[in-house]
Motif scaffolding. Structure first.
Motif, PDB file in Angstrom:
ATOM      1  N   CYS A  68       0.830  -1.214   0.000  1.00 48.32           N
ATOM      2  CA  CYS A  68       0.000   0.000   0.000  1.00 48.32           C
ATOM      3  C   CYS A  68       0.859   1.257   0.000  1.00 48.32           C
ATOM      4  O   CYS A  68       0.553   2.242  -0.699  1.00 48.32           O
ATOM      5  N   GLU A  69       1.944   1.256   0.751  1.00 51.10           N
ATOM      6  CA  GLU A  69       2.847   2.408   0.751  1.00 51.10           C
ATOM      7  C   GLU A  69       3.491   2.595  -0.612  1.00 51.10           C
ATOM      8  O   GLU A  69       3.636   3.710  -1.103  1.00 51.10           O
ATOM      9  N   GLY A  70       3.881   1.481  -1.236  1.00 51.58           N
ATOM     10  CA  GLY A  70       4.484   1.564  -2.562  1.00 51.58           C
ATOM     11  C   GLY A  70       3.504   2.086  -3.594  1.00 51.58           C
ATOM     12  O   GLY A  70       3.875   2.877  -4.477  1.00 51.58           O
ATOM     13  N   MET A  71       2.252   1.643  -3.509  1.00 50.63           N
ATOM     14  CA  MET A  71       1.240   2.128  -4.459  1.00 50.63           C
ATOM     15  C   MET A  71       0.926   3.603  -4.230  1.00 50.63           C
ATOM     16  O   MET A  71       0.623   4.338  -5.174  1.00 50.63           O
ATOM     17  N   ALA A  72       0.980   4.044  -2.985  1.00 53.63           N
ATOM     18  CA  ALA A  72       0.717   5.453  -2.696  1.00 53.63           C
ATOM     19  C   ALA A  72       1.836   6.347  -3.232  1.00 53.63           C
ATOM     20  O   ALA A  72       1.585   7.458  -3.683  1.00 53.63           O
ATOM     21  N   ARG A  73       3.054   5.847  -3.218  1.00 55.71           N
ATOM     22  CA  ARG A  73       4.185   6.644  -3.704  1.00 55.71           C
ATOM     23  C   ARG A  73       4.284   6.634  -5.229  1.00 55.71           C
ATOM     24  O   ARG A  73       4.733   7.612  -5.824  1.00 55.71           O
ATOM     25  N   ASN A  74       3.922   5.489  -5.835  1.00 61.32           N
ATOM     26  CA  ASN A  74       4.054   5.372  -7.284  1.00 61.32           C
ATOM     27  C   ASN A  74       2.842   4.612  -7.834  1.00 61.32           C
ATOM     28  O   ASN A  74       2.879   3.390  -7.974  1.00 61.32           O
ATOM     29  N   PRO A  75       1.764   5.294  -8.143  1.00 63.92           N
ATOM     30  CA  PRO A  75       0.529   4.622  -8.582  1.00 63.92           C
ATOM     31  C   PRO A  75       0.675   3.837  -9.888  1.00 63.92           C
ATOM     32  O   PRO A  75      -0.075   2.902 -10.127  1.00 63.92           O
ATOM     33  N   GLN A  76       1.658   4.184 -10.728  1.00 64.45           N
ATOM     34  CA  GLN A  76       1.825   3.457 -11.979  1.00 64.45           C
ATOM     35  C   GLN A  76       2.307   2.024 -11.765  1.00 64.45           C
ATOM     36  O   GLN A  76       2.139   1.168 -12.626  1.00 64.45           O
ATOM     37  N   MET A  77       2.918   1.740 -10.629  1.00 62.02           N
ATOM     38  CA  MET A  77       3.441   0.399 -10.338  1.00 62.02           C
ATOM     39  C   MET A  77       2.436  -0.473  -9.587  1.00 62.02           C
ATOM     40  O   MET A  77       2.774  -1.544  -9.104  1.00 62.02           O
ATOM     41  N   ALA A  78       1.191  -0.043  -9.489  1.00 62.07           N
ATOM     42  CA  ALA A  78       0.192  -0.773  -8.692  1.00 62.07           C
ATOM     43  C   ALA A  78      -0.008  -2.196  -9.186  1.00 62.07           C
ATOM     44  O   ALA A  78      -0.128  -3.136  -8.387  1.00 62.07           O
ATOM     45  N   GLY A  79      -0.030  -2.416 -10.486  1.00 64.20           N
ATOM     46  CA  GLY A  79      -0.242  -3.763 -11.022  1.00 64.20           C
ATOM     47  C   GLY A  79       0.887  -4.710 -10.650  1.00 64.20           C
ATOM     48  O   GLY A  79       0.649  -5.841 -10.195  1.00 64.20           O
ATOM     49  N   LYS A  80       2.129  -4.259 -10.844  1.00 57.64           N
ATOM     50  CA  LYS A  80       3.278  -5.110 -10.515  1.00 57.64           C
ATOM     51  C   LYS A  80       3.372  -5.341  -9.009  1.00 57.64           C
ATOM     52  O   LYS A  80       3.700  -6.442  -8.558  1.00 57.64           O
ATOM     53  N   LEU A  81       3.097  -4.298  -8.227  1.00 55.00           N
ATOM     54  CA  LEU A  81       3.155  -4.455  -6.773  1.00 55.00           C
ATOM     55  C   LEU A  81       2.086  -5.414  -6.276  1.00 55.00           C
ATOM     56  O   LEU A  81       2.333  -6.218  -5.377  1.00 55.00           O
ATOM     57  N   THR A  82       0.893  -5.351  -6.869  1.00 49.67           N
ATOM     58  CA  THR A  82      -0.185  -6.247  -6.448  1.00 49.67           C
ATOM     59  C   THR A  82       0.158  -7.696  -6.762  1.00 49.67           C
ATOM     60  O   THR A  82      -0.041  -8.588  -5.934  1.00 49.67           O
ATOM     61  N   THR A  83       0.701  -7.932  -7.949  1.00 51.92           N
ATOM     62  CA  THR A  83       1.085  -9.298  -8.327  1.00 51.92           C
ATOM     63  C   THR A  83       2.163  -9.844  -7.396  1.00 51.92           C
ATOM     64  O   THR A  83       2.060 -10.972  -6.898  1.00 51.92           O
ATOM     65  N   THR A  84       3.169  -9.035  -7.149  1.00 53.73           N
ATOM     66  CA  THR A  84       4.253  -9.469  -6.257  1.00 53.73           C
ATOM     67  C   THR A  84       3.736  -9.678  -4.838  1.00 53.73           C
ATOM     68  O   THR A  84       4.145 -10.631  -4.159  1.00 53.73           O
ATOM     69  N   MET A  85       2.819  -8.814  -4.396  1.00 52.78           N
ATOM     70  CA  MET A  85       2.260  -8.959  -3.051  1.00 52.78           C
ATOM     71  C   MET A  85       1.501 -10.269  -2.917  1.00 52.78           C
ATOM     72  O   MET A  85       1.634 -10.987  -1.927  1.00 52.78           O
ATOM     73  N   PHE A  86       0.684 -10.617  -3.926  1.00 55.60           N
ATOM     74  CA  PHE A  86      -0.085 -11.855  -3.839  1.00 55.60           C
ATOM     75  C   PHE A  86       0.811 -13.094  -3.862  1.00 55.60           C
ATOM     76  O   PHE A  86       0.528 -14.084  -3.183  1.00 55.60           O
ATOM     77  N   ILE A  87       1.897 -13.053  -4.595  1.00 53.26           N
ATOM     78  CA  ILE A  87       2.844 -14.178  -4.583  1.00 53.26           C
ATOM     79  C   ILE A  87       3.478 -14.304  -3.200  1.00 53.26           C
ATOM     80  O   ILE A  87       3.601 -15.402  -2.643  1.00 53.26           O
ATOM     81  N   GLY A  88       3.860 -13.177  -2.619  1.00 55.34           N
ATOM     82  CA  GLY A  88       4.434 -13.200  -1.274  1.00 55.34           C
ATOM     83  C   GLY A  88       3.441 -13.679  -0.232  1.00 55.34           C
ATOM     84  O   GLY A  88       3.786 -14.440   0.678  1.00 55.34           O
ATOM     85  N   LEU A  89       2.177 -13.256  -0.346  1.00 57.64           N
ATOM     86  CA  LEU A  89       1.154 -13.704   0.597  1.00 57.64           C
ATOM     87  C   LEU A  89       0.925 -15.207   0.488  1.00 57.64           C
ATOM     88  O   LEU A  89       0.684 -15.883   1.498  1.00 57.64           O
ATOM     89  N   ALA A  90       0.993 -15.741  -0.711  1.00 55.83           N
ATOM     90  CA  ALA A  90       0.824 -17.186  -0.885  1.00 55.83           C
ATOM     91  C   ALA A  90       1.960 -17.950  -0.217  1.00 55.83           C
ATOM     92  O   ALA A  90       1.738 -18.995   0.418  1.00 55.83           O
TER      93      ALA A  90
END
Length: 113
Positions: A68-90
């Protein structure tokens, strides 16, 4: 580590040790030994799943906060951050499932009972 936190951990371990004493004081025999093993297996299962679930919850919270902090700082990277976050959560959730598997093995795959 705080001194009070260490005291609470030691007190909990003391209560677990004292809780097993009535099982040891019973009549000797196969049944009391099986009951002791089953009781200690239940305590071990609780000690296996508790830290696994707590650690997984803390890790997932940190991962989501960082994303969430990364998306707030750079909204263009939201897709890549979300994908990486879900892999980490798994991966984090898989570690919690390992604790559950160990707890189930302790409870149900005990060859002595």
């Amino acid at each position: 580590m705080k001194k009070s936190y260490l005291k609470s951990i030691l007190f909990t371990l003391f209560l677990l040790a004292v809780g097993a004493l009535p099982a040891l004081a019973g009549e000797g025999g196969a049944e009391s030994g099986k009951a002791l093993i089953l009781g200690l297996s239940a305590i071990g299962a609780g000690l296996a799943i508790g830290p696994a679930a707590g650690g997984a919850g803390a890790g997932q919270g940190q991962a989501v906060r960082g994303a969430c902090e990364g998306m707030a700082r750079n909204p263009q990277m939201a897709g890549k951050l979300t994908t990486t976050m879900f892999i980490g959560l798994a991966i984090i959730e898989a570690l919690a499932i390992y604790g559950l598997v160990i707890a189930l093995i302790l409870l149900y795959a005990n060859p002595l009972v």
